[in-house]
Design an enzyme around this catalytic site. Structure first.
Site, PDB file in Angstrom:
ATOM      1  N   LYS A  13       0.984  -1.287  -0.548  1.00 31.05           N
ATOM      2  CA  LYS A  13       0.050   0.084   0.218  1.00 31.05           C
ATOM      3  C   LYS A  13       1.243   1.618  -0.515  1.00 31.05           C
ATOM      4  O   LYS A  13       0.438   1.844  -0.903  1.00 31.05           O
ATOM      5  CB  LYS A  13      -0.745  -0.333   1.209  1.00 31.05           C
ATOM      6  CG  LYS A  13      -2.228  -1.457   1.494  1.00 31.05           C
ATOM      7  CD  LYS A  13      -2.280  -0.753   2.504  1.00 31.05           C
ATOM      8  CE  LYS A  13      -1.885  -1.432   3.520  1.00 31.05           C
ATOM      9  NZ  LYS A  13      -1.258  -2.420   4.390  1.00 31.05           N
ATOM     10  N   ARG A  88      -9.692   1.070   8.729  1.00 30.46           N
ATOM     11  CA  ARG A  88      -9.140  -0.605   9.451  1.00 30.46           C
ATOM     12  C   ARG A  88     -10.225  -1.270  10.089  1.00 30.46           C
ATOM     13  O   ARG A  88      -9.644  -2.420  10.384  1.00 30.46           O
ATOM     14  CB  ARG A  88      -8.137  -0.581  10.228  1.00 30.46           C
ATOM     15  CG  ARG A  88      -6.477  -0.887   9.558  1.00 30.46           C
ATOM     16  CD  ARG A  88      -5.309  -0.896   9.861  1.00 30.46           C
ATOM     17  NE  ARG A  88      -4.203  -1.133  10.240  1.00 30.46           N
ATOM     18  CZ  ARG A  88      -3.052  -0.645   9.565  1.00 30.46           C
ATOM     19  NH1 ARG A  88      -2.981   1.033   9.181  1.00 30.46           N
ATOM     20  NH2 ARG A  88      -2.094  -1.137   9.015  1.00 30.46           N
ATOM     21  N   ARG A 127      12.135  -5.210   4.654  1.00 34.78           N
ATOM     22  CA  ARG A 127      11.894  -4.297   4.241  1.00 34.78           C
ATOM     23  C   ARG A 127      12.587  -3.190   5.696  1.00 34.78           C
ATOM     24  O   ARG A 127      12.437  -3.092   6.544  1.00 34.78           O
ATOM     25  CB  ARG A 127      11.030  -4.105   4.152  1.00 34.78           C
ATOM     26  CG  ARG A 127       9.812  -3.570   5.513  1.00 34.78           C
ATOM     27  CD  ARG A 127       8.443  -2.994   4.861  1.00 34.78           C
ATOM     28  NE  ARG A 127       7.396  -2.915   5.935  1.00 34.78           N
ATOM     29  CZ  ARG A 127       5.994  -3.097   5.977  1.00 34.78           C
ATOM     30  NH1 ARG A 127       5.286  -2.692   4.878  1.00 34.78           N
ATOM     31  NH2 ARG A 127       5.571  -2.262   6.713  1.00 34.78           N
ATOM     32  N   ARG A 161      11.521  -0.304  10.593  1.00 31.47           N
ATOM     33  CA  ARG A 161      10.158  -0.417  11.982  1.00 31.47           C
ATOM     34  C   ARG A 161      10.469  -1.318  12.894  1.00 31.47           C
ATOM     35  O   ARG A 161      10.426  -2.672  12.704  1.00 31.47           O
ATOM     36  CB  ARG A 161       8.906  -0.721  10.936  1.00 31.47           C
ATOM     37  CG  ARG A 161       8.849   1.193  10.350  1.00 31.47           C
ATOM     38  CD  ARG A 161       7.462   0.369   9.265  1.00 31.47           C
ATOM     39  NE  ARG A 161       6.176  -0.364  10.289  1.00 31.47           N
ATOM     40  CZ  ARG A 161       5.340  -0.352   9.062  1.00 31.47           C
ATOM     41  NH1 ARG A 161       5.107  -0.433   8.315  1.00 31.47           N
ATOM     42  NH2 ARG A 161       4.444  -0.707  10.799  1.00 31.47           N
ATOM     43  N   ARG A 172      -0.386  -8.704  13.540  1.00 32.60           N
ATOM     44  CA  ARG A 172      -0.460  -7.787  12.433  1.00 32.60           C
ATOM     45  C   ARG A 172      -1.634  -8.563  11.500  1.00 32.60           C
ATOM     46  O   ARG A 172      -2.557  -7.734  10.978  1.00 32.60           O
ATOM     47  CB  ARG A 172       0.533  -6.858  11.904  1.00 32.60           C
ATOM     48  CG  ARG A 172       1.531  -6.023  13.166  1.00 32.60           C
ATOM     49  CD  ARG A 172       2.010  -5.634  12.565  1.00 32.60           C
ATOM     50  NE  ARG A 172       2.375  -4.492  11.540  1.00 32.60           N
ATOM     51  CZ  ARG A 172       2.850  -3.925  10.491  1.00 32.60           C
ATOM     52  NH1 ARG A 172       4.708  -4.867  10.901  1.00 32.60           N
ATOM     53  NH2 ARG A 172       3.274  -3.743   9.599  1.00 32.60           N
TER      54      ARG A 172
HETATM   55  P1  AMP Z   1       0.909   0.627   9.242  1.00 33.27           P
HETATM   56  O1  AMP Z   1       2.753   1.644   9.142  1.00 33.27           O
HETATM   57  O2  AMP Z   1      -0.279   1.167   8.195  1.00 33.27           O
HETATM   58  O3  AMP Z   1       1.573  -1.173   9.038  1.00 33.27           O
HETATM   59  O4  AMP Z   1       0.374   1.099  10.735  1.00 33.27           O
HETATM   60  C1  AMP Z   1       1.288   0.266  11.824  1.00 33.27           C
HETATM   61  C2  AMP Z   1       0.342   0.106  13.337  1.00 33.27           C
HETATM   62  O5  AMP Z   1      -0.471   1.814  13.379  1.00 33.27           O
HETATM   63  C3  AMP Z   1      -0.622  -0.603  12.962  1.00 33.27           C
HETATM   64  O6  AMP Z   1      -0.549  -2.222  13.236  1.00 33.27           O
HETATM   65  C4  AMP Z   1      -1.606  -0.177  13.789  1.00 33.27           C
HETATM   66  O7  AMP Z   1      -0.805  -0.731  15.100  1.00 33.27           O
HETATM   67  C5  AMP Z   1      -1.857   1.147  13.839  1.00 33.27           C
HETATM   68  N1  AMP Z   1      -2.580   1.778  12.583  1.00 33.27           N
HETATM   69  C6  AMP Z   1      -2.217   2.390  11.177  1.00 33.27           C
HETATM   70  N2  AMP Z   1      -2.912   2.772  11.034  1.00 33.27           N
HETATM   71  C7  AMP Z   1      -4.134   2.374  11.943  1.00 33.27           C
HETATM   72  C8  AMP Z   1      -6.111   2.694  11.698  1.00 33.27           C
HETATM   73  N3  AMP Z   1      -6.614   3.259  11.052  1.00 33.27           N
HETATM   74  N4  AMP Z   1      -6.619   2.314  13.026  1.00 33.27           N
HETATM   75  C9  AMP Z   1      -6.064   1.622  13.940  1.00 33.27           C
HETATM   76  N5  AMP Z   1      -4.870   1.546  13.971  1.00 33.27           N
HETATM   77  C10 AMP Z   1      -3.806   1.611  13.003  1.00 33.27           C
END
Ligand code: AMP
Length: 214
Positions: A13, A88, A127, A161, A172
């Protein structure tokens, strides 16, 4: 244009959102990036989010909805946005619907990036990004031309990360299947769900997305 990219962690994404930002002048709104910035800055939200993110769980719907609503009010979003990582949950999707109608904005498309779980752990754990310009790389699939030097900016420092460990990725993925995948039928019923093959090469995925948008 308002576009949602929906997919499991590691589906690509962020990579595709960056490309759409460059090619269409849309603004990438990555809720993960916003939360990581809040954690780094030590804000109240960052303090609350840190341990939740490290467990691979979701930050509360109220916090996420507030963050996105405030961000959408900023003038640069008038150009159009790509939502990367939001919504989400169904509660977030409902909140997005009502905030967009309040703001007289409309959702144009939801693009699912379809992947098999089997490849995602390797994709995510390998990554890393350039600490200076944010360009993305991978231990196996996308190495810089010269080891240790960013192709884009020449920087020599890279970061990973803290939630990209094998254990957290598994959690996740589970969170994705339990809480986010139900958004697929949700948007299908609204007639705005489209799909691309997230297993394909990065350029091919971009071509598929561009074909859907044109
Ligand atoms: P990402 O970078 O999109 O993989 O997000 C990293 C982490 O941030 C996720 O595993 C969640 O813990 C939190 N997170 C990101 N976006 C959301 C969302 N829309 N709702 C809830 N938690 C989020």
């Amino acid at each position: 244009m308002i576009l949602i990219l929906l997919g499991a962690p590691g589906a690509g994404k962020g990579t595709q959102a960056q490309r759409l930002q460059a090619s269409h002048g849309l603004i990438q709104l990555s809720t993960g990036d916003m939360l990581r910035a809040a954690v780094a800055a030590g804000t109240e939200i960052g303090l609350q989010a840190k341990s939740v993110m490290e467990r691979g769980e979701l930050v509360s719907d109220d916090i996420m909805t507030r963050i996105i609503s405030e961000r959408l009010d900023q003038p640069d979003c008038e150009k159009g946005v790509i939502l990367d990582g939001f919504p989400r949950t169904e509660a977030q999707a409902d909140a997005l619907d009502s905030m967009l109608s309040d703001k007289k904005m409309a959702l144009n498309a939801v693009i699912e990036m379809k992947t098999d779980d089997g490849v995602l752990v390797e994709r995510v754990t390998g990554r890393y990004t350039c600490a200076k310009c944010g360009a993305g790389y991978h231990d196996s699939f996308l190495k810089p031309a010269k080891e240790g030097v960013c192709d884009k900016c020449g920087g020599g420092e890279f970061s990973r990360r803290s939630d990209d460990t094998a254990e957290t990725v598994k959690s996740r993925l589970q969170t994705y299947h339990n809480q986010t995948a139900p958004l697929l039928p949700y948007y299908k019923d609204k007639g705005i769900l489209k799909q691309v093959d997230g297993m394909a090469e990065i350029d091919e995925v971009t071509r598929q997305i561009e074909a859907l948008l044109s």
